[in-house]
Design a protein around this motif. Structure first.
Motif, PDB file in Angstrom:
ATOM      1  N   MET A 267      17.138  56.612 -78.679  1.00 25.51           N
ATOM      2  CA  MET A 267      18.580  56.626 -78.873  1.00 25.51           C
ATOM      3  C   MET A 267      19.334  55.843 -77.797  1.00 25.51           C
ATOM      4  O   MET A 267      20.478  55.441 -78.001  1.00 25.51           O
ATOM      5  CB  MET A 267      19.098  58.065 -78.916  1.00 25.51           C
ATOM      6  N   ASP A 268      18.703  55.618 -76.647  1.00 23.52           N
ATOM      7  CA  ASP A 268      19.341  54.818 -75.604  1.00 23.52           C
ATOM      8  C   ASP A 268      18.265  54.199 -74.722  1.00 23.52           C
ATOM      9  O   ASP A 268      17.087  54.544 -74.809  1.00 23.52           O
ATOM     10  CB  ASP A 268      20.333  55.646 -74.778  1.00 23.52           C
ATOM     11  N   ILE A 269      18.682  53.283 -73.878  1.00 25.24           N
ATOM     12  CA  ILE A 269      17.728  52.521 -73.073  1.00 25.24           C
ATOM     13  C   ILE A 269      17.066  53.382 -72.003  1.00 25.24           C
ATOM     14  O   ILE A 269      15.951  53.088 -71.555  1.00 25.24           O
ATOM     15  CB  ILE A 269      18.426  51.291 -72.445  1.00 25.24           C
ATOM     16  N   GLN A 270      17.719  54.483 -71.604  1.00 23.23           N
ATOM     17  CA  GLN A 270      17.109  55.381 -70.623  1.00 23.23           C
ATOM     18  C   GLN A 270      15.834  56.009 -71.192  1.00 23.23           C
ATOM     19  O   GLN A 270      14.851  56.179 -70.472  1.00 23.23           O
ATOM     20  CB  GLN A 270      18.094  56.471 -70.201  1.00 23.23           C
ATOM     21  N   ARG A 271      15.842  56.317 -72.493  1.00 28.06           N
ATOM     22  CA  ARG A 271      14.642  56.870 -73.123  1.00 28.06           C
ATOM     23  C   ARG A 271      13.512  55.841 -73.129  1.00 28.06           C
ATOM     24  O   ARG A 271      12.330  56.199 -72.967  1.00 28.06           O
ATOM     25  CB  ARG A 271      14.955  57.316 -74.552  1.00 28.06           C
ATOM     26  N   VAL A 272      13.853  54.580 -73.320  1.00 29.32           N
ATOM     27  CA  VAL A 272      12.853  53.516 -73.269  1.00 29.32           C
ATOM     28  C   VAL A 272      12.243  53.461 -71.870  1.00 29.32           C
ATOM     29  O   VAL A 272      11.015  53.386 -71.705  1.00 29.32           O
ATOM     30  CB  VAL A 272      13.487  52.154 -73.625  1.00 29.32           C
ATOM     31  N   LYS A 273      13.100  53.507 -70.882  1.00 26.20           N
ATOM     32  CA  LYS A 273      12.653  53.442 -69.483  1.00 26.20           C
ATOM     33  C   LYS A 273      11.753  54.620 -69.150  1.00 26.20           C
ATOM     34  O   LYS A 273      10.695  54.450 -68.512  1.00 26.20           O
ATOM     35  CB  LYS A 273      13.879  53.419 -68.573  1.00 26.20           C
ATOM     36  N   GLU A 274      12.139  55.795 -69.563  1.00 25.64           N
ATOM     37  CA  GLU A 274      11.345  56.998 -69.272  1.00 25.64           C
ATOM     38  C   GLU A 274       9.973  56.929 -69.935  1.00 25.64           C
ATOM     39  O   GLU A 274       8.965  57.350 -69.371  1.00 25.64           O
ATOM     40  CB  GLU A 274      12.102  58.243 -69.728  1.00 25.64           C
ATOM     41  N   CYS A 275       9.931  56.393 -71.154  1.00 23.25           N
ATOM     42  CA  CYS A 275       8.656  56.252 -71.856  1.00 23.25           C
ATOM     43  C   CYS A 275       7.739  55.294 -71.112  1.00 23.25           C
ATOM     44  O   CYS A 275       6.544  55.562 -70.942  1.00 23.25           O
ATOM     45  CB  CYS A 275       8.877  55.776 -73.274  1.00 23.25           C
ATOM     46  N   LEU A 276       8.278  54.189 -70.634  1.00 19.48           N
ATOM     47  CA  LEU A 276       7.469  53.224 -69.909  1.00 19.48           C
ATOM     48  C   LEU A 276       6.941  53.834 -68.611  1.00 19.48           C
ATOM     49  O   LEU A 276       5.783  53.627 -68.247  1.00 19.48           O
ATOM     50  CB  LEU A 276       8.278  51.954 -69.605  1.00 19.48           C
ATOM     51  N   ILE A 277       7.774  54.584 -67.936  1.00 19.32           N
ATOM     52  CA  ILE A 277       7.373  55.204 -66.660  1.00 19.32           C
ATOM     53  C   ILE A 277       6.220  56.180 -66.875  1.00 19.32           C
ATOM     54  O   ILE A 277       5.293  56.256 -66.064  1.00 19.32           O
ATOM     55  CB  ILE A 277       8.571  55.928 -66.008  1.00 19.32           C
ATOM     56  N   THR A 278       6.256  56.909 -67.983  1.00 19.41           N
ATOM     57  CA  THR A 278       5.233  57.934 -68.209  1.00 19.41           C
ATOM     58  C   THR A 278       3.999  57.420 -68.917  1.00 19.41           C
ATOM     59  O   THR A 278       3.033  58.169 -69.114  1.00 19.41           O
ATOM     60  CB  THR A 278       5.821  59.091 -69.035  1.00 19.41           C
ATOM     61  N   GLU A 279       4.010  56.125 -69.330  1.00 18.29           N
ATOM     62  CA  GLU A 279       2.818  55.561 -69.967  1.00 18.29           C
ATOM     63  C   GLU A 279       1.639  55.611 -68.989  1.00 18.29           C
ATOM     64  O   GLU A 279       1.793  55.370 -67.803  1.00 18.29           O
ATOM     65  CB  GLU A 279       3.079  54.106 -70.397  1.00 18.29           C
ATOM     66  N   ASN A 280       0.468  55.860 -69.518  1.00 16.61           N
ATOM     67  CA  ASN A 280      -0.742  55.949 -68.692  1.00 16.61           C
ATOM     68  C   ASN A 280      -1.313  54.566 -68.431  1.00 16.61           C
ATOM     69  O   ASN A 280      -2.257  54.126 -69.081  1.00 16.61           O
ATOM     70  CB  ASN A 280      -1.785  56.834 -69.379  1.00 16.61           C
ATOM     71  N   VAL A 281      -0.696  53.857 -67.462  1.00 15.18           N
ATOM     72  CA  VAL A 281      -1.158  52.504 -67.132  1.00 15.18           C
ATOM     73  C   VAL A 281      -1.441  52.430 -65.647  1.00 15.18           C
ATOM     74  O   VAL A 281      -1.017  53.283 -64.883  1.00 15.18           O
ATOM     75  CB  VAL A 281      -0.096  51.446 -67.520  1.00 15.18           C
TER      76      VAL A 281
END
Length: 281
Positions: A267-281
């Motif tokens: 719904m917003d770019i903050q959710r995109v950012k949070e998803c990237l941060i929590t990705e297992n990379v």
């Protein structure tokens, strides 16, 4: 050029400087037919772009250029914009100060910058994630200032002095405001499904466009369609996320960015950012 302390994003050319500039025309032929002109030039060992628009040319191009000028004028008044805008200046040429710039035209000058998105095949997953974070944060800053880009593309992300910046704001619009310009003002390759159904641009249409940019970058392949109708079918029905095996950790991110239904998309770019941060990379 006047030399004194100034904000990072403000260039300060004098009108007299233009007579000395050696402008090199770098406009695609199609744009020239619509009165658009891009020039490159060098000044004091620095590279710049100069952009003009014939005010009597195609209304779509004229409106877009005026919209971009208005965007930069508003950005120039805000001290915290330099982090996402290239150094710029708007110059009204009341007289013909250069053979390539007729009297009465307005010129937008921008510092030159390098492409931010390059071939990712030699990058580590950590480097890819860092690049994605830079891109996401650039869009986030734009949204936080109350703007939608409206026409995000790979080439609209550039790097200037190790900072990721955005360019080409012809379709930029204020959040939650219906634009005065009507009709198709986005590129079908990056259009969210709802735009093909006549919906207005939103934060989520920017997120979808960013998702297409990321998807093409990670796969090293450009989506293909023959015409507008085929693009509509692709985005609204057929698009399936298929990542290389070593990049599957970004599948959740892209699924959230490229959901066909808005209610399933971030719904917003903050959710995109949070998803990237929590990705297992």
């Amino acid at each position: 050029m006047t030399q004194h302390k100034k904000e990072r994003n403000l260039l300060q050319f004098n009108i007299d400087d233009f007579a000395q500039l050696a402008l090199t025309l770098s406009t695609p032929p199609k744009s020239l037919t619509f009165g658009r002109a891009f020039y490159r030039f060098q000044y004091q060992q620095q590279q710049y772009w100069l952009k003009t628009q014939d005010p009597s040319a195609h209304p779509h191009y004229v409106t877009g250029f005026l919209n971009e000028l208005d965007f930069y004028r508003q950005g120039m008044t805000q001290s915290h914009w330099p982090c996402i805008l290239l150094p710029s200046q708007i110059v009204l040429c009341a007289e013909a100060v250069h053979p390539y710039i007729p009297a009465g035209q307005t010129a937008l000058i921008l510092s030159d910058a390098a492409p931010r998105i390059t071939d990712c095949t030699a990058l580590s997953v950590w480097q890819i994630k860092a690049t994605l974070m830079d891109m996401i944060e650039a869009v986030q800053q734009l949204h936080q200032r109350g703007w939608i880009h409206g026409d995000l593309k790979k080439q609209h992300f550039v790097q200037y002095q190790q900072q990721t910046c955005l360019i080409d704001f012809e379709q930029a619009q204020r959040l939650n405001l219906t634009p005065a310009q009507q009709g198709l003002t986005a590129t079908p390759r990056y259009m969210a499904p709802e735009l093909f159904q006549g919906a207005e641009k939103t934060v989520q249409t920017d997120i979808y466009a960013l998702g297409i940019i990321v998807y093409e970058w990670l796969t090293g392949q450009r989506l293909a369609a023959k015409n507008y109708q085929d693009w509509a079918y692709l985005h609204c029905q057929y698009l399936q996320i298929q990542l290389p095996p070593h990049l599957l950790q970004f599948e959740t991110l892209l699924t959230g960015m490229l959901a066909k239904q808005k209610q399933h998309r971030f719904m917003d770019i903050q959710r995109v950012k949070e998803c990237l941060i929590t990705e297992n990379v």
